[in-house]
Design an enzyme around this catalytic site. Structure first.
Site, PDB file in Angstrom:
ATOM      1  N   ASP A 181     -31.526  12.840 -12.787  1.00 17.65           N
ATOM      2  CA  ASP A 181     -32.558  12.362 -13.713  1.00 17.65           C
ATOM      3  C   ASP A 181     -33.195  13.566 -14.394  1.00 17.65           C
ATOM      4  OD1 ASP A 181     -34.753  11.393 -15.070  1.00 17.65           O
ATOM      5  OD2 ASP A 181     -35.445  10.107 -13.445  1.00 17.65           O
ATOM      6  N   HIS A 186     -40.424  15.656 -16.456  1.00 15.02           N
ATOM      7  CA  HIS A 186     -40.441  16.240 -15.118  1.00 15.02           C
ATOM      8  C   HIS A 186     -40.282  17.763 -15.140  1.00 15.02           C
ATOM      9  CE1 HIS A 186     -40.301  12.162 -13.724  1.00 15.02           C
ATOM     10  NE2 HIS A 186     -39.142  11.950 -14.326  1.00 15.02           N
ATOM     11  N   ILE A 201     -44.573  15.794 -14.141  1.00 16.72           N
ATOM     12  CA  ILE A 201     -44.806  14.957 -12.969  1.00 16.72           C
ATOM     13  C   ILE A 201     -43.542  14.854 -12.121  1.00 16.72           C
ATOM     14  CG2 ILE A 201     -46.580  13.628 -14.154  1.00 16.72           C
ATOM     15  CD1 ILE A 201     -44.532  11.372 -14.506  1.00 16.72           C
ATOM     16  N   GLY A 204     -40.554   9.458  -9.557  1.00 11.87           N
ATOM     17  CA  GLY A 204     -41.004   8.456  -8.607  1.00 11.87           C
ATOM     18  C   GLY A 204     -40.060   8.316  -7.426  1.00 11.87           C
TER      19      GLY A 204
END
Length: 277
Positions: A181, A186, A201, A204
């Site tokens: 990903d 990110h 961030i 998840g």
């Protein structure tokens, strides 16, 4: 409800329910599985997670092999990829992942729920080793007259049976993105700022897997003995934050939540392990 096909074009979000997303054969080796384990917080001393000749593959590694399915639904135009959010994740383990090999995966849109101002797309991927469901929250796509879907689980009010803290690394998102990903939010501060975040961030799925790893250690289970995992993403986690996991014994497993700096990051979590105390 009419399924979206070439002959029956999409008129609303609900038309995507039941749509096939295809089949793929994915291959991996020990290096990919070890990189994943390190990216979600495995320690160098946990040799059966990081050493080839005794490797047990973390079940959550399966989610990196199937990420193409929700990505494909977005690329087909089912939802606005700029505003859609990964709302929750479910994983059911059917058999251990071998240290290396190939898996045949089948993906489809299992459900589309109407939340009024938004739609939730459940993308399900099935294989001989696992079943996984991505729930994608799409603002502005609701109001088509469909079912609202299952309600959120009620929080448990008693004191937790288990508490654990899992540290994340400031570099963890940069490492995890190498598992597949590579979304810019990110790693790139400008991309993160575009979605209103002060810095990049964590993924998840990285936060969820890291929390499951910490929970397994806390309850005396081997993390590769995970049989089921679920969680709803409530707020972003930033690389370097500690994850505070609170868990309650329920049936054959645990329900849990995860906080970072006092804010709930993962809610409505559940996990089961064989051999847990």
């Amino acid at each position: 409800m009419t399924r979206a096909t070439t002959e029956n074009p999409v008129r609303c979000a609900g038309d995507w329910e039941g749509v096939e997303l295809g089949r793929r054969t994915v291959a991996y080796d020990e290096s990919a599985a070890i990189l994943y384990a390190l990216a979600v917080g495995a320690r160098a001393t946990e040799l059966d997670l990081v050493l080839e000749n005794r490797l047990r593959v973390l079940p959550t590694f399966a989610l990196t092999l199937a990420q193409w399915a929700p990505d494909q639904l977005g690329s087909r135009g089912a939802f606005d990829t700029a505003t859609a959010l990964h709302g929750s994740q479910r994983l059911d383990v059917l058999a251990p992942l071998p240290p290396r090999g190939e898996l045949d995966l089948h993906a489809r849109v299992a459900n589309v729920w109407d939340k009024g101002g938004a739609a939730v797309f459940d993308v399900r991927v099935e294989s001989r080793c696992f079943e996984a469901t991505w729930s994608i929250f799409a603002p502005g796509a609701g109001g088509f007259g469909g079912e609202r879907g299952p309600a959120k689980p009620k929080p448990i009010e008693r004191e937790p049976d288990v508490e654990a803290t899992t540290a994340t690394s400031p570099d963890q998102a940069a490492l995890y993105r190498l598992t597949g990903d590579r979304h810019l939010i990110h790693i790139d501060p400008e991309a993160a700022a575009h979605i209103g975040q002060p810095r990049p961030i964590m993924h998840g799925l990285c936060s969820l897997a890291a929390s499951a790893l910490g929970l397994a250690r806390a309850v005396g289970a081997h993390p590769a003995d995970l049989t089921a995992l679920e969680g709803r993403f409530a707020a972003p986690v930033f690389p370097g934050q500690d994850l505070q996991v609170r868990a309650w014994h329920e049936g054959d497993g645990h329900v849990f939540d995860v906080a970072a700096d006092g804010a709930t990051a993962i809610a409505g979590g559940s996990a089961s392990f064989t051999g847990a105390s």
